[in-house]
Design an enzyme around this catalytic site. Structure first.
Site, PDB file in Angstrom:
ATOM      1  N   LYS A  66       0.815  -1.216   0.000  1.00 49.77           N
ATOM      2  CA  LYS A  66       0.000   0.000   0.000  1.00 49.77           C
ATOM      3  C   LYS A  66       0.854   1.274   0.000  1.00 49.77           C
ATOM      4  O   LYS A  66       0.536   2.235  -0.694  1.00 49.77           O
ATOM      5  CB  LYS A  66      -0.914  -0.014   1.229  1.00 49.77           C
ATOM      6  CG  LYS A  66      -1.877   1.131   1.287  1.00 49.77           C
ATOM      7  CD  LYS A  66      -2.781   1.017   2.488  1.00 49.77           C
ATOM      8  CE  LYS A  66      -1.968   1.058   3.769  1.00 49.77           C
ATOM      9  NZ  LYS A  66      -2.773   0.877   4.966  1.00 49.77           N
TER      10      LYS A  66
ATOM     11  N   ARG B 230      -1.587 -10.426  12.992  1.00 47.18           N
ATOM     12  CA  ARG B 230      -1.931  -9.114  12.410  1.00 47.18           C
ATOM     13  C   ARG B 230      -2.781  -9.282  11.156  1.00 47.18           C
ATOM     14  O   ARG B 230      -3.751  -8.566  10.937  1.00 47.18           O
ATOM     15  CB  ARG B 230      -0.645  -8.366  12.016  1.00 47.18           C
ATOM     16  CG  ARG B 230      -0.126  -7.443  13.093  1.00 47.18           C
ATOM     17  CD  ARG B 230       1.173  -6.797  12.663  1.00 47.18           C
ATOM     18  NE  ARG B 230       1.042  -5.904  11.535  1.00 47.18           N
ATOM     19  CZ  ARG B 230       1.986  -5.695  10.612  1.00 47.18           C
ATOM     20  NH1 ARG B 230       3.143  -6.339  10.702  1.00 47.18           N
ATOM     21  NH2 ARG B 230       1.808  -4.850   9.645  1.00 47.18           N
TER      22      ARG B 230
ATOM     23  N   ARG C  99      13.300  -6.769  11.104  1.00 47.32           N
ATOM     24  CA  ARG C  99      12.519  -6.101  12.158  1.00 47.32           C
ATOM     25  C   ARG C  99      12.099  -7.108  13.208  1.00 47.32           C
ATOM     26  O   ARG C  99      11.661  -8.204  12.867  1.00 47.32           O
ATOM     27  CB  ARG C  99      11.251  -5.485  11.539  1.00 47.32           C
ATOM     28  CG  ARG C  99      11.451  -4.068  11.094  1.00 47.32           C
ATOM     29  CD  ARG C  99      10.272  -3.553  10.335  1.00 47.32           C
ATOM     30  NE  ARG C  99       8.990  -3.857  10.980  1.00 47.32           N
ATOM     31  CZ  ARG C  99       7.859  -3.237  10.682  1.00 47.32           C
ATOM     32  NH1 ARG C  99       7.869  -2.270   9.781  1.00 47.32           N
ATOM     33  NH2 ARG C  99       6.736  -3.559  11.251  1.00 47.32           N
TER      34      ARG C  99
END
Ligand code: AMP
Length: 218
Positions: A14, A174, A163
């Site tokens: 996105k 998520r 990360r």
């Protein structure tokens, strides 16, 4: 007027598409998360209440979000349209937003859902590396997002790292949470005839952008 809503699960690209659309059509990219953080940074009384909600991970009240959004989308740089990111989060917000558009005499807009397979999204997420020094983000699986040189930041030449929140378990949680909470929203826009689904599959960012342009130029 191109007023666009992007709905995208994590790792669907996105951010990249928002930038391409914003640059090409010269329209701002509006993230409600950023609007809220700006209000907090200003230290206003409203900012203080927002800070509390965000810290707890709660959604900020519809009233606050709608006020901030109305102020933002009536600014002159939104005259030709804008991209909304992070809003609406649920049907209630979608209905409020629809009323707001009517009140402002704005178009119904276009909703683009970036459909990504969970396995591909997972693969992309665990291939993501970031620069601990300057914060730049790369992806070893996405051609346009690879660092120029091995494991080294193209911007500041620091060594890149994975990360810590990009683990498989965290990602699956998520992703599932996102899909559960947006399913209703997707159905809502589909029923209104405003939804355009773009499958991300193994396409490059440019190939996806070509499809986005087709939707926007229709
Ligand atoms: P984001 O930057 O989109 O991850 O949003 C960060 C936080 O801002 C969220 O956890 C919410 O507390 C708040 N937030 C962002 N967008 C909205 C929204 N549309 N409605 C309510 N709260 C929001």
């Amino acid at each position: 007027m191109k007023n666009i809503i992007f709905i995208a699960p994590p790792a669907a690209g996105k951010g990249t598409q928002s930038k391409l659309v914003s640059d090409t059509y010269n329209i701002p990219h509006i993230s409600t998360g950023d609007l809220l953080r700006e209000e907090i940074a200003k230290g206003t009384p409203l900012g203080l209440t927002i800070k509390d909600d965000m810290k707890k991970g709660n959604l900020v009240s519809d009233e606050v979000i709608t006020t901030l959004l109305r102020n933002r989308i009536t600014k002159p740089d939104c005259q030709n349209g804008y991209i909304l990111d992070g809003y609406p989060r649920n049907i209630k917000q979608a209905k409020i937003y629809r009323d707001l558009l009517q009140e402002l005499n704005y178009d119904d807009g276009v909703v683009i859902f970036f459909d990504i397979d969970k396995d591909l999204a997972l693969k992309r997420t665990i291939s993501r590396i970031v620069c601990p020094n300057c914060g730049a983000s790369y992806n070893l699986l996405v051609e346009e997002l690879k660092p120029l040189e091995g494991n080294i930041c193209t911007r500041c030449h620091h060594e890149l790292k994975t990360r810590t929140d990009d683990t498989e378990e965290v990602f699956i949680h998520r992703f599932d949470t996102y899909m559960n909470s947006t399913k209703e929203l997707i159905d809502y826009y589909q029923n209104l005839g405003l939804l355009h689904k773009i499958s991300v599959e193994e396409k490059s960012a440019n190939e996806i952008f070509e499809e986005v342009k087709k939707v926007l130029n229709d």
